[in-house]
Design an enzyme around this catalytic site. Structure first.
Site, PDB file in Angstrom:
ATOM      1  CE  LYS A  50      -1.931   2.904   2.850  1.00 32.74           C
ATOM      2  NZ  LYS A  50      -2.008   4.113   2.037  1.00 32.74           N
ATOM      3  CD  GLU A  86      12.989   3.554   8.245  1.00 37.72           C
ATOM      4  OE1 GLU A  86      12.955   4.475   9.095  1.00 37.72           O
ATOM      5  OE2 GLU A  86      12.959   3.751   7.026  1.00 37.72           O
ATOM      6  CB  CYS A 116      13.038   8.422   8.582  1.00 34.32           C
ATOM      7  SG  CYS A 116      13.820   7.328   7.403  1.00 34.32           S
ATOM      8  CD  GLU A 133      10.394  12.111  11.827  1.00 36.64           C
ATOM      9  OE1 GLU A 133       9.259  11.658  12.058  1.00 36.64           O
ATOM     10  OE2 GLU A 133      11.277  11.496  11.219  1.00 36.64           O
TER      11      GLU A 133
END
Ligand code: NDP
Length: 511
Positions: A214, A288, A322, A419
């Protein structure tokens, strides 16, 4: 777009906080006197269909839901195509198809035969690389020079690499028999759409699994073009299935009882939901997730090289990475010259059209992400950090954000903790190696880090103490299919790339 937003966007055309660095000899708000003729990549190599169905069982099918959504170009906000919005029945159908393909064709195919398909896919990706690069930049907003030179070549490299392992699993795991897990559910984000697809699909197929992938809702197009590559490579139907739709479809896929393996890349918040959904089942799981990497520069580091590494670390892919080096730790005695050089360098970054080959910083991927970046940057200003943004023209339309640097950042500031996933760098200082390590590890994340110093012994001493899955020395954001990548703590678990990445897709049995 509302009128207010348009006005706000216009206001963002002028740099904030600091004037243009003194060394340029320019006044506030003036652009760097470097003129570039535009160098647009032609987009006619890409043939975007008005509508894309689901890719299940080797063919394109209409969604059972009968619903569609629009995917856009984030640099213009113009629609690109309509995409099928799958529902739970579509997911169920795709899992059934993947299971049959696993039982009937793929699971028992000798490794050397599976390898031929992977080699074929790798070669086709290379042959069609320009098409993929243009489509990736159109749908994601990333600069063409990055999709052309990084995303697409690395994607092909992953297929080449794992093709090589497909018939050598006995050597990868000596004394053990490596069996495929079965059907893999793979949910990927929007920051590296084709590359994350390759990280997920290449090892899964090499090990003998079938997959349902997906893609993120804002970047489905290169995954759907990849469906065409699967057909071109004559991959047996049902080995790769691509199901598009919102996050809840990702969850239906993850929860499906006939799935054996779940692989997810994305936010820590969704990663935790997936972890809960999989807990108590016998599904294998790799996550992850996010990061807040420290990039540590010691006073003996070659400054000009470090500047390039810092810029690459945080402005590559608009900082939507990331493992981005979003926290810069500079040894106090070189902070002043380093920040001055950094400001000069930031002022040379070209922000704008992703398809222009001169562009360094493209469009932010989606409106929600832009809003998140803006909110966090405002929090940095409100909490007392000093902001610097170079003066540069931002396009009138599209989701653009100026490269941003904060100095005077405290460890407690949100911009040092959360983040941001955007082109925003927080600069902090340290005096001793111990202080650098302590501050760098003071984060709930543990994905990556960087260290810059001339001394090899110091590199080893620091790297050993960093709580991060990947630590780069005198470089940053280097990726290679042979090298495992993954995190600790809230950055997730499991590794992708290398033999470790293969391990995540096999069950090891005694001989
Ligand atoms: P998400 O984690 O929400 O999205 C990643 C993928 O998961 C997408 O395919 C998404 O689908 C899907 N998804 C969303 N919700 C669920 C759910 N409940 N169950 C299963 N799958 C789901 O990231 P966002 O795109 O919303 O970005 C939010 C933040 O996440 C960013 O600001 C950034 O900080 C971080 N992020 C981190 C990434 C990384 O590589 N570590 C990558 C992307 C984002 P859909 O697109 O349809 O919503």
């Amino acid at each position: 777009m509302s009128k207010d937003t348009a006005i706000e966007r216009r206001e963002r055309r002028v740099g904030r906080g600091a004037d243009v660095p003194a060394s340029w000899g320019l006044g506030e708000g003036q652009a760097i006197p470097w003129e570039y003729a535009s160098a647009p990549e032609a987009r006619d190599i890409v043939d975007i269909k008005p509508r894309y169905g689901l890719f299940v069982g080797g063919k394109e099918i209409a969604p059972r839901s009968g619903e569609w959504f629009t995917t856009i170009d984030p640099s213009t906000e113009e629609p690109l195509a309509e995409i099928a919005r799958a529902n739970a029945a579509d997911v169920d159908h795709a899992v059934g198809v993947a299971r049959r393909a696993f039982r009937r064709s793929w699971g028992d195919l000798p490794g050397a035969e599976r390898a031929k398909y992977l080699f074929r896919i790798a070669r086709i990706l290379q042959e069609r690389s320009r098409e993929f690069a243009v489509l990736e930049s159109l749908n994601s907003g990333k600069p063409i020079k990055e999709s052309r030179d990084v995303d697409v070549p690395l994607s092909a490299a992953h297929f080449w690499y794992y093709a090589g392992w497909a018939d050598k699993l006995d050597y990868a795991f000596p004394g053990r028999v490596a069996k495929p897990l079965g059907v893999a559910a793979q949910v990927i984000p929007w920051n590296f759409p084709l590359l994350m697809l390759s990280w997920k699909i290449a090892p899964a197929l090499a090990a003998g699994n079938t997959v349902i992938l997906k893609p993120a809702s804002s970047t489905p197009l290169t995954a759907l073009l990849f469906a065409d590559v699967c057909r071109q490579a004559d991959l047996p139907p049902g080995v790769v299935n691509i199901v598009t739709g919102p996050g809840e479809i990702g969850m239906s896929l993850v929860r499906h009882p006939d799935v054996d393996k779940v692989a997810f890349t994305g936010s820590t918040a969704v990663g935790k939901l997936i972890g809960k959904a999989v807990a108590g089942t016998d599904k294998a799981l790799t996550l992850e997730l996010g990061g807040k990497a420290a990039n540590i520069v010691f006073d003996d580091a070659p400054l000009d090289q470090a500047i390039e590494g810092i810029v690459n670390g945080i402005f590559f892919n608009q900082g939507e990475v990331c493992c981005a080096g979003s926290r810069l730790f500079v040894q106090e005695n070189i902070a002043e010259p380093l920040v001055a050089k950094l400001k000069d360098r930031l002022s040379t970054l070209r922000v704008g059209d992703p398809l222009d080959k001169n562009t360094d910083v493209g469009a932010i991927n989606n409106a929600a992400q832009l809003a998140k970046i803006e909110e966090l940057v405002e929090s940095g200003v409100a909490e007392g950090a000093e902001i610097f943004q170079p003066a540069c023209e931002l396009p009138e339309r599209g989701f653009f954000f100026r490269p941003t640097l904060f100095t005077g950042v405290a460890q407690s500031h949100r911009i040092a903790q959360e983040e941001i996933f955007g082109p925003v760098l927080s600069v902090l200082t340290f005096r001793t190696p111990d202080e650098a390590v302590e501050k760098a590890n003071n984060t709930p994340y543990g994905l990556s880090a960087g260290v810059w110093t001339e001394k090899g012994s110091r590199i080893f001493a620091i790297v050993k103490r960093m709580r991060a899955g990947v630590v780069w020395a005198n470089t940053f954001n280097r990726f290679d299919p042979t090298s495992p990548f993954g995190g600790y703590k809230e950055s997730g678990f499991g590794r992708e790339g290398g033999m470790h990445g293969m391990h995540a897709y096999v069950r090891l049995e005694d001989r």
